[in-house]
Every structure is written in C-alpha cells, then in structure tokens.
Design a protein around this motif. Sequence first.
Motif, mmCIF file in Angstrom:
data_model
loop_
_atom_site.group_PDB
_atom_site.id
_atom_site.type_symbol
_atom_site.label_atom_id
_atom_site.label_comp_id
_atom_site.label_asym_id
_atom_site.label_seq_id
_atom_site.Cartn_x
_atom_site.Cartn_y
_atom_site.Cartn_z
ATOM 1 N N ILE A 75 -3.900 6.087 -2.389
ATOM 2 C CA ILE A 75 -3.285 6.247 -1.059
ATOM 3 C C ILE A 75 -4.190 5.672 0.020
ATOM 4 O O ILE A 75 -5.397 5.887 0.001
ATOM 5 N N LYS A 76 -3.596 4.916 0.968
ATOM 6 C CA LYS A 76 -4.405 4.280 2.009
ATOM 7 C C LYS A 76 -4.412 5.072 3.310
ATOM 8 O O LYS A 76 -5.346 4.990 4.098
ATOM 9 N N ALA A 77 -3.327 5.795 3.557
ATOM 10 C CA ALA A 77 -3.253 6.549 4.816
ATOM 11 C C ALA A 77 -2.335 7.744 4.634
ATOM 12 O O ALA A 77 -1.463 7.741 3.767
ATOM 13 N N ILE A 78 -2.578 8.767 5.482
ATOM 14 C CA ILE A 78 -1.674 9.922 5.539
ATOM 15 C C ILE A 78 -1.008 9.855 6.901
ATOM 16 O O ILE A 78 -1.682 9.778 7.927
ATOM 17 N N LEU A 79 0.323 9.834 6.895
ATOM 18 C CA LEU A 79 1.049 9.744 8.163
ATOM 19 C C LEU A 79 1.839 11.030 8.333
ATOM 20 O O LEU A 79 2.663 11.363 7.484
ATOM 21 N N GLN A 119 -11.367 12.751 4.685
ATOM 22 C CA GLN A 119 -12.746 12.233 4.677
ATOM 23 C C GLN A 119 -13.249 12.104 3.240
ATOM 24 O O GLN A 119 -13.846 11.099 2.882
ATOM 25 N N ARG A 120 -12.967 13.122 2.452
ATOM 26 C CA ARG A 120 -13.456 13.104 1.077
ATOM 27 C C ARG A 120 -12.877 11.912 0.306
ATOM 28 O O ARG A 120 -13.552 11.271 -0.478
ATOM 29 N N HIS A 121 -11.591 11.611 0.557
ATOM 30 C CA HIS A 121 -10.958 10.496 -0.153
ATOM 31 C C HIS A 121 -11.008 9.194 0.649
ATOM 32 O O HIS A 121 -10.407 8.195 0.252
ATOM 33 N N ASP A 122 -11.677 9.258 1.779
ATOM 34 C CA ASP A 122 -11.805 8.082 2.668
ATOM 35 C C ASP A 122 -10.464 7.387 2.962
ATOM 36 O O ASP A 122 -10.300 6.192 2.713
ATOM 37 N N VAL A 123 -9.505 8.142 3.456
ATOM 38 C CA VAL A 123 -8.235 7.538 3.901
ATOM 39 C C VAL A 123 -8.069 7.811 5.392
ATOM 40 O O VAL A 123 -8.652 8.751 5.937
ATOM 41 N N ALA A 124 -7.286 6.962 6.032
ATOM 42 C CA ALA A 124 -7.011 7.123 7.466
ATOM 43 C C ALA A 124 -5.892 8.144 7.668
ATOM 44 O O ALA A 124 -5.082 8.375 6.770
ATOM 45 N N LYS A 148 4.857 1.576 0.594
ATOM 46 C CA LYS A 148 5.557 2.609 -0.170
ATOM 47 C C LYS A 148 5.230 3.982 0.402
ATOM 48 O O LYS A 148 4.118 4.231 0.830
ATOM 49 N N ALA A 149 6.239 4.864 0.376
ATOM 50 C CA ALA A 149 6.021 6.221 0.867
ATOM 51 C C ALA A 149 5.812 7.149 -0.308
ATOM 52 O O ALA A 149 6.515 7.061 -1.310
ATOM 53 N N LEU A 150 4.823 8.033 -0.182
ATOM 54 C CA LEU A 150 4.691 9.103 -1.147
ATOM 55 C C LEU A 150 4.979 10.393 -0.383
ATOM 56 O O LEU A 150 4.197 10.812 0.476
ATOM 57 N N GLU A 151 6.137 10.975 -0.661
ATOM 58 C CA GLU A 151 6.559 12.161 0.091
ATOM 59 C C GLU A 151 5.902 13.407 -0.481
ATOM 60 O O GLU A 151 5.982 13.671 -1.675
ATOM 61 N N VAL A 152 5.267 14.163 0.392
ATOM 62 C CA VAL A 152 4.525 15.346 -0.043
ATOM 63 C C VAL A 152 5.326 16.599 0.327
ATOM 64 O O VAL A 152 5.863 16.679 1.432
ATOM 65 N N PRO A 153 5.423 17.569 -0.598
ATOM 66 C CA PRO A 153 6.138 18.812 -0.291
ATOM 67 C C PRO A 153 5.620 19.422 1.009
ATOM 68 O O PRO A 153 4.417 19.366 1.296
ATOM 69 N N ASP A 190 0.829 -1.215 0.000
ATOM 70 C CA ASP A 190 0.000 0.000 0.000
ATOM 71 C C ASP A 190 0.867 1.270 0.000
ATOM 72 O O ASP A 190 2.024 1.250 0.411
ATOM 73 N N ILE A 191 0.244 2.354 -0.429
ATOM 74 C CA ILE A 191 0.935 3.646 -0.478
ATOM 75 C C ILE A 191 0.483 4.513 0.696
ATOM 76 O O ILE A 191 -0.707 4.642 0.974
ATOM 77 N N VAL A 192 1.462 5.085 1.374
ATOM 78 C CA VAL A 192 1.183 5.980 2.495
ATOM 79 C C VAL A 192 1.779 7.351 2.173
ATOM 80 O O VAL A 192 2.956 7.449 1.816
#
Lengths: 484, 484
Positions: A241-245, A271-276, A215-220, A193-195
């Motif tokens: 994306i499954k979760a935002i950490l 909430q809109r994208h239904d991710v944790a 997998k990590a998706l690094e956000v600016p 999964d992508i976080v």
Amino acid sequence: MTRYATLAAILSQRIEQGLYPTGQRLPSVRTLSQEHGVSISTVQQAYRLLEESQLVEARPKSGYFVRGVRTLAELPAVTRPVQRPVDISQWEQVLELIRTKPREDLVQLGRGMPDISEPTLKPLIKALGHMGRHGDLRSLYYDNIQGVMGLREQIARLLLDSGCQISADQLVITTGCHEALSAGLRAVCQPGDIVAVDSPCFHGTMQTLKGLGMKALEVPTDPLTGISLEALEMALDQWPIKAILLTPNCNNPLGYIMPEARKQRLLTLAQRHDVAIIEDDVYGDIAYQYPRPRTIKSFDDDGRVLLCSSFSKTLAPGLRIGWIAPGRYLERVLHMKYIGTGSTATQPQLAIADFIRHGHYLQHLRRMRTRYQQNRDLMTGWIMKYFPPGTRVSQPRGGFMLWIELDDEFDTLRLNRYLERQGVQIAVGSIFSASGKYRNCLRINYAPKLTSEIEQAVRRVGETIQSLLLAPVAGIESALAQRG
Amino acid sequence: MTRYATLAAILSQRIEQGLYPTGQRLPSVRTLSQEHGVSISTVQQAYRLLEESQLVEARPKSGYFVRGVRTLAELPAVTRPVQRPVDISQWEQVLELIRTKPREDLVQLGRGMPDISEPTLKPLIKALGHMGRHGDLRSLYYDNIQGVMGLREQIARLLLDSGCQISADQLVITTGCHEALSAGLRAVCQPGDIVAVDSPCFHGTMQTLKGLGMKALEVPTDPLTGISLEALEMALDQWPIKAILLTPNCNNPLGYIMPEARKQRLLTLAQRHDVAIIEDDVYGDIAYQYPRPRTIKSFDDDGRVLLCSSFSKTLAPGLRIGWIAPGRYLERVLHMKYIGTGSTATQPQLAIADFIRHGHYLQHLRRMRTRYQQNRDLMTGWIMKYFPPGTRVSQPRGGFMLWIELDDEFDTLRLNRYLERQGVQIAVGSIFSASGKYRNCLRINYAPKLTSEIEQAVRRVGETIQSLLLAPVAGIESALAQRG
C-alpha cells in the motif's frame, strides 16, 4: 486553545466516552473550578460552549445535564468490503448524479450541497461583488501558484482550531477539495499503486483513484469510530500500500468522528509502514461539537500527512476554493497543481479571505452547526416514520449526510429508477464502493431547510421502498404506476 | 460566414500566399464586385476588414494596396530538436518563473500575461461585481459539470468564426486551458505513451506531459508555417505515437499561423495513423488577421480533434475559465474533469457569458488585435536596436510573444541569473523543450503598454547579452557589477 475551550474539550470527550451517560447531572461549576484550578467564569464559559454544541443542557436551579441523544434508529453494521485491491467502476452512476442540474420539479436528496440561503453568508456575496464597484483589477491577474497569500494566512489561522500549526507557506490553494485530493494522490502515488480507503468512501475519491489508474483497497469501517485499525494493519502487512486515504472527521457518508486516540494510532501505523496519509477534512469545520475535532495532521511530526479541505461544504461549492497542506510533498503537489489548473481563480480567494478576516466565517459556522444538527434529528425522525422497520440509520456527528442501510437483498439502483419518475433524487450506495458493495444503502442530504415538500419526498422514497419490498417483481410497475 | 467576410478571407489568403506582394495595388472594387458576383458595398466592407487587420491600406484616389511589412529582423531557423521520445525535465526553471509574484521592482517580460488595463474590459469587471449588488445566489452553487449552459452557448457561437460548428452540448468548461489540455491528454493517453509536439512548445504543456508520466517527441518546426509535416510523418511511421499536441494558431512561443492547407494535411496524417490531435487554440482569437484563422478542429470529420482554449489570453488569466471541445472523447474528458476539479467556479462563467452576450468580447478583441500588433512592431524595433547584430526574432501573426534566438553558444540560463539582480525577468528558452534545447533562446512578452521603463528593461537585457558575449568569463562579474 483558551482555558475554557480546553475544559470544554475535556468534558466533551468524557461525555463521548460514556463517563457521563445521557441524562446524568454533570459536576457543578464550583467543583470543576476547584478540580481544574480555573475561575468560575471559565467553567461557565466552558458549559456555554457545550450547550451550544448541544452536548449539555442547563436545567434551572439544578445544574448541567448530559443531553439525551434520542437513539432513533439502529446504526448501520460495521462494513465488510472485499479486502483486496480492486479497480473502480460505477462511473456511469456517478455521472448521472453529478450531471443533474437543479430544477424545479426535482427534489435533490443525493448531492453533497450545503445550505447557502442563511443570512450569515451575505457578507461573502457582498465581498464577491465588491470588485465591480471599485474597479479592482487584482482579481483579473494570476496570483502566486500557491494561491493568494491573504487567504493562506487566514486558513493557517483557522487550522489552529484543529490543532495544526501550519504556516501560509506550507499551504496550496486548490480548485475545490477535488483538486487537493487529486494533486495529493498524484504527488504520492503512481498509476497501478494501491491506496487503502475507508469504506464506504466518497464517490469523488473513488473516481479519482479510477481516473488515475490506481487501485482501492477498501478497509472495514465502524459507523461510530471509523476505519478498522486492525483490518488496516493486516492490509498493510499483506499489500504494498502506498497511501491511506480517509475522512476521519464528520465522515462522508457515515458521519462519525474518529476518536483522537485512534487517529494517533493510525498515524503510528502509517509511520511504521512508511506510507502517506491523505486526510480529507472537508466537513471537519461543521462538526457539531465545539471546539472542532483535531485532524490526524495535527499529530503529524514527519510531514507524511497531506491535509485536504475546501470551503465547498462550509460556505458554497460554486466558489471552487479548497486547499492542501501537503507536508513533505509540497513541491510535487505544486507541480501537479500547475499541470492540472495552472492556478485557482483569484476573485473568490480575495472574497473568502475578506469574509474570514472580518469574523464572518466563524459566525457562519456557529449557525450552520446548530442548523445541521437540528436537521439531522428531524430527518432521522422522518426516516424512522416513513421507511420500513429495521432500517438502519447513521448518527452523524457533523456534516449533513445520512447513510441509510436497508434489507441486505434490497437494490437501491432499482429504487433509483422508480424514484426518478417521481421527481426525487438520492445517492445510491454502490457509488461509495470500489467493488459495487452497498447496493442496499443510500445517502440522503439534510442540509436544506426541511420543508414539507422535502418531507413528502422522503415519504415517497419510503413508500417506494416498501412497495419494492412487498410487491412481486412483475406487479411493481403497475403498483407504482397507480401511485404515480 | 457573411459574404464580405468570405471575400476578405480569400483576399487575405492571396496576400498571405504572396500572389499580391507588398506594395502592390489590389483589384478595384468594381473588378472584385464583378469577379465574385457580389455588391459594391460587400467589396467595400471586405476591404474595410482587411484595413482593420492591417493587411491592406487605402491610398486616396488610388485604391487599396498590400501593406508593407517591415522585415526588421532575420527569422529564427527551422528548429532541429532531438527526434526521439524523451522524458521532460526543467520543472525547477518553470517553477521559478511562475512562482514570481508581480512586484514593483521587477519588470516581468517572461510570463504569458495579457494586458488587462484596456477600458474595453470594464463591462467584464462590472459583470463580475453584478452579483453582490443583487444578492444573486446562482454563483454559489455548483452548476452542471460541463459548465454553465449560457456560457457554452456563447462559446459555440464564437467558434463559428474559426469554422467550427460545435453545439453547447459538445463543450466542457474547464479551469483554464491548463485543465483542458490536462484532461484532454489524460482522455487519450496513458502514462508512458508518446505524444508528438511542435518544438519549441509551451512549457505548461511540457510540464503536463511530465506530470502525467508521458514522453514528448519534439518535431522540427518552421517559424512561419509550423510543425514539419514531413518530420511528423516520419515520426508517426517510426514510433507508437498516441497523440499530436500543437498550437497551430498564433503559436506560443513562435507566433506563426499554420497555413490552412497544412492544417488539413496534418489532419489527414492523423487519420491515416489513427492518432488524436490536441489543438491548443488559446491565442487563436487574437490573431492579427480578421476573420481569425480556422482551427484544425474545423476540418475534423471523425471527432479525433480535442480543441482546447480559454479566456486567459483574450480577457484575463485570473478568471481561470477555459473550455474543451473533445469530440468523440467527451465522456472520458468529463471523467478527468470530475476527478481534477469537480467543476469550475460559477461566477466567472456567468460574468463572461454576460460579457460576450452584449457584444463586448468582439469589441475587446478588435482593440487588442490592433494594440498587440503595434506593440509587436515597437518591441521588435527595440530588440533590433539593443540586442547584438545577428539576433534572430520571430514575426508573430497573433498573440503577444516574441521568440528571440541568439548566438548558438549563448546560454540564457546564465543571462537570467544576471538579469534577476537587475530587476528584469525573461522566459529562458530551455523550458520550451523537453530535451533542454533552445538554451540560446528567450521569450519576451509585449502585451503591456510599452513604457520607457520597459524599453530600459529591454535595453538592460540587450546590454547584458553583449557583456556576456564579450567579457571573458572571469571578468563578467566585475563588468556587470560596475554597470549595476
């Protein structure tokens, strides 16, 4: 929240937003009392709080003024990580950092260790030793898998300060924040999964993703306001994306506190994208402002935020006591905890519960908040003095870490090899990225008493950087050998 | 190993193999001295050891005799689990078991809790409390991620007794055996992989496989000699098995000790098929024989065995101190430990190291070995007295668990529901199987002081079983209500 705390929070937010710039006189006590319909003494208490958190200073016979924040250094730029999911590497460098044991001849500026030498910790040490004197057997037993109820009750009480109403039943005690993050991630994601993560991001989190095959998706990320919501939204549209950490409060390593409005917007996005959302709040209690900042969890109305924290940064890391408020994922988290460690050691739980119950925790926080803030200013001064011109330094609003950005081409991995021989340890920037970014950055810990020995270590780091910038590659060895 | 310990081991093996049957007179001291070329006093020391481990009894003026083992009950049958890889369920039942907190009105016969009330544990409680009195700050720090060196050195020394030469550098301290097993599994397997296990198998291990998304292949197991090597070999030929996970010493729940020759054959099998062995030795130190049995790890010559253990069964579970000797998988295990818990609490490590260093650990083991063996006989007697005829009972050679097999059609899940109302907790058999087998079995803990209150609880279990066997389904409620 009490009236004066609410008022202090309002004023602190206005200062933060620049409504009252540095050096400006703040409204008089009488004015505020009328404006907010509160008593004179409430306003005075609010101002006392703001003084304590060093946002405001009282000038005799003139009133209260916004304290000058010495802008010592330019801030690091908004980060621009690779914006696609990547597998994480850098384990060897992390291992090198965490395997180093404290030793006499090494100044460790690299690790996330708090100062544990303050006298306000003494009651904790006493509580830890209590059992032996009284032959108390409780601490030899397993307790409930969720953790000692007495401790969970105290944590639930503390959580009110961050705006969270969470009952003891919704909390799980963990073996440090590591276990909280690890169990949280395994509760909501599968391998592959992508976080999405803020970037730079705590190396422990990165390595957890690696270890779990995610997998990590690094956000600016902005060094003042945190993860870019615009970039995050694009990523959410583009990837499954499954979760935002993330670490919105006193971020490690950047030190920012995400503004409340952005925290709410982030939740709406999730909430809109239904991710944790996995929210790391491990430094939240040592924000320099009082009352402490709110968590994203405090806005959570559908149980999608897993709030993770521990006493490792506020009290002591060797206790290994953390917790998670996993919202709707409670049962999954319990399973992950059961298979990871079974349960958490009982004695430190009992001791910490005792420490909080008697008011020592909040007292200790007050002291550390002031200490760390002073240290931040001192350490920033040293960096400005000893590091090359153009060095960019973060302006932490809590915690005890500075993030330092050097010339784009500079390589801190190479720097680190030279520093090792000189008895100084730093944390290299690349371990805070999944894709090996931030090689030109480093992180420095300013928690300990800032002795002249530490100043000399910082000076050595600065001088080594200068040598590496100036000397031609071939000549460095000898230049440094002479210095040695 | 000392000379007398070696001699004792030889004699104990001969007794075990039936060369000297129960009641037979053993060779005289003089004969053995000549036969083995050792001194008279060495033979006498060897016999003293065998007496201590209750294998032999001295009869005045007659010599030494093999002690009568009262065969009180028929043994459970060799198990016949489903022989294909399955996903694990039963989490709800495990959660129910582990969530129960000790309380006054409940006799807990279900959990794996040792007796912690013996005076030989007092020095440990003292060591745990030591720090407070001396303001020792060490325990507030993280130590090395591998764990406190002093403790690893003591464990390395203890491991010699099981035939293992492992240096402190090859050991990793973990948060209980749970973390050792979990980190070990994640070091050698990926989600989706198949792991062969002995069957019945500890529910914690099963749930770990479930949590990690791995499949269990349950191998038929003999209640006296352990996992069937023949069945295991077939399984290895048939399925892409990645690891064999088993508890060869003082197995939980069956109590057997796998004979040395079979341990060696198992290792050869693993080598031939190039699979890892995860060896759970958590009860190995409380085998009733002395010297304690060897581990599979002690034969390992290519680093494929990951030996996992803890002090949870020998000292106290609330300490959460375990360890793993991961052989060639050291670095992978370190990574898994780092992401799981970061490191393990420092204070209990220091206290246990101190406890072992001063000889208290071996003294405590000696006491518990005798106590548990006596309890086994007493508890077996109660089972025979109160349970229906035909009940089969294991004959544990270490640890403190009895495995009880009832009529094939009997359902212990149903039994459990009735027992709950009567204030007795047992461990239902089905949690020891990945495929829901062993519904007609239960596990009972005989570690605590066997008071008349516990005897009454065992009686209630027996009577409830009898009622459920006899009463027609509809009539049970009222039959039991009358008894209530």
